[in-house]
Design a protein around this motif. Structure first.
Motif, short mmCIF file in Angstrom:
data_model
loop_
_atom_site.label_atom_id
_atom_site.label_comp_id
_atom_site.label_asym_id
_atom_site.label_seq_id
_atom_site.Cartn_x
_atom_site.Cartn_y
_atom_site.Cartn_z
N LEU A 78 0.83 -1.19 0.00
CA LEU A 78 0.00 0.00 0.00
C LEU A 78 0.87 1.25 0.00
O LEU A 78 0.59 2.22 -0.72
N SER A 128 2.31 1.64 -3.36
CA SER A 128 1.26 2.07 -4.28
C SER A 128 1.01 3.57 -4.17
O SER A 128 0.80 4.26 -5.18
N LYS A 129 1.03 4.09 -2.94
CA LYS A 129 0.83 5.54 -2.76
C LYS A 129 1.95 6.33 -3.42
O LYS A 129 1.72 7.42 -3.95
N GLU A 164 1.21 6.32 -7.14
CA GLU A 164 0.11 7.23 -7.43
C GLU A 164 0.58 8.68 -7.37
O GLU A 164 0.16 9.52 -8.18
N LYS A 205 -1.80 5.37 -12.23
CA LYS A 205 -3.03 4.79 -11.70
C LYS A 205 -2.70 3.44 -11.07
O LYS A 205 -2.07 2.59 -11.69
N VAL A 206 -3.13 3.24 -9.82
CA VAL A 206 -2.77 2.03 -9.09
C VAL A 206 -4.02 1.35 -8.55
O VAL A 206 -4.91 2.01 -8.01
N THR A 207 -4.06 0.03 -8.70
CA THR A 207 -5.13 -0.77 -8.10
C THR A 207 -4.49 -1.85 -7.24
O THR A 207 -3.67 -2.64 -7.73
N LEU A 208 -4.82 -1.85 -5.97
CA LEU A 208 -4.31 -2.85 -5.04
C LEU A 208 -5.27 -4.03 -5.02
O LEU A 208 -6.49 -3.86 -4.95
N ASN A 212 -5.66 8.05 1.98
CA ASN A 212 -5.42 7.05 0.95
C ASN A 212 -6.59 6.93 -0.02
O ASN A 212 -7.74 6.81 0.38
N SER A 213 -6.29 6.98 -1.32
CA SER A 213 -7.34 6.89 -2.34
C SER A 213 -7.06 5.74 -3.30
O SER A 213 -7.63 5.71 -4.40
N ILE A 214 -6.19 4.82 -2.92
CA ILE A 214 -5.85 3.70 -3.80
C ILE A 214 -7.08 2.82 -4.00
O ILE A 214 -7.77 2.45 -3.05
#
Length: 318
Positions: A32, A35-36, A39, A44-47, A65-67
């Motif tokens: 995570l 990923s941040k 971003e 563009k990130v999708t966990l 966090n907006s992931i």
């Protein structure tokens, strides 16, 4: 005009990175944080995690966090790991159902440019050179068997994880574009450089919120996800009554299962020490504690089901 608009649209499209985590706390959190960072760089990130874990996640309400989060099935959607008949059964089904549903997810999204998968690289099984009964790795002193994780020195202790997760994960390592290591270069320069001779390796750690590192991401101070209901309020209240730097924090994580004698030895060691301690013991393991341990150590120790490590280590008494 139409062609120019298509070109402009294509050039403005964000690269999409799919980040897959094994469903345990110590894997989800580092990914995570990574990923941040991606971003923040405009990607563009999708966990991705399992369906059951997604239902169990406790999001910090103060986190920015907006992931995006997507799910796959591990074959145990109702109970996750606890629903499996054994470690072996869970790992076997995860590798079967998980791979299948992850492939379906990638095909359904249809815009994935790269995939990051978290492996157990830190377990140290990367063609380690052996001399007699010792493990030799450039930049490190010789390691005796007891210095290595139990996955390695006693493979029978976690046979399912050793076979499917620790060993087989390296079967196609040479096909990876990059090997990203949750470590930082300054900590182990010689080891990192030696590994870099064999693979395109980059260190990306320490994977912590920006507040505790470079402060490049505004308001990034929380991990954001917790699999367990964090015992924050009572833990922080207890810490507030202790001087800064006076408390030992103890946790063996979610996967490791200690024998009764091992947990007792740790308990008596903490009791005999002259330090305050905050000990995170999973609910399923608390029955192994010595009888009346919590009561007998209540003046110097505090046993909780779970308390976020970052919150404890960053805590300052008020």
């Amino acid at each position: 005009m139409e062609n120019n608009e298509k070109k402009a649209s294509a050039s403005s499209k964000l690269a999409h990175c799919l980040v897959l985590s094994y469903p345990v706390q110590s894997h989800i959190n580092p990914l995570l944080q990574f990923s941040k960072r991606l971003e923040h760089k405009g990607i563009k990130v999708t966990l991705v995690t399992t369906y059951f874990i997604s239902k169990s996640l406790h999001r910090d309400p103060s986190s920015s966090n907006s992931i995006a989060l997507e799910t796959i099935s591990d074959g145990y959607d109702e109970g996750g790991y606890a629903q499996a008949e054994s470690d072996q059964a869970y790992v076997d089904r995860f590798w079967q159902i998980g791979v299948q549903t992850f492939t379906e997810l990638v095909e359904r999204m249809n815009d994935v440019d790269c995939i990051v998968i978290y492996h157990h690289v830190n377990k140290g099984l990367i063609k380690l050179p052996l001399t007699g009964d010792q493990v030799l790795l450039p930049g490190l002193p010789p390691l005796d068997p007891q210095d290595t994780p139990s996955f390695i020195n006693t493979p029978a202790s976690y046979p399912a994880f050793f076979d499917k997760i620790v060993t087989r994960q390296f079967s196609n390592i040479d096909k990876a574009d990059w090997i990203l290591c949750n470590n930082f270069y300054e900590l182990e320069k010689e080891v990192t450089e030696w590994l870099g001779k064999h693979w395109l390796l980059r260190t990306i750690g320490p994977t912590l919120p920006s507040k505790y590192l470079d402060k490049q991401i505004e308001d990034d101070k929380e991990y954001g996800f917790n699999i367990f209901e964090p015992n924050i309020e009572s833990g922080m209240k207890w810490l507030n009554d202790r001087a800064n730097g006076s408390v030992v924090y103890v946790s063996v994580g979610r996967v490791a299962t200690l024998k009764i004698e091992e947990l007792e030895e740790l308990a008596w060691g903490l009791k005999a020490s002259d330090k305050y301690f905050l000990w995170a013991v999973r609910e399923s393991e608390q029955s192994k504690l010595p009888e009346n341990f919590s009561n007998e150590t209540s003046q110097k120790g505090f046993v909780v089901n779970w308390c976020p490590q970052l919150g404890v280590l960053a805590h300052e008494a008020t």
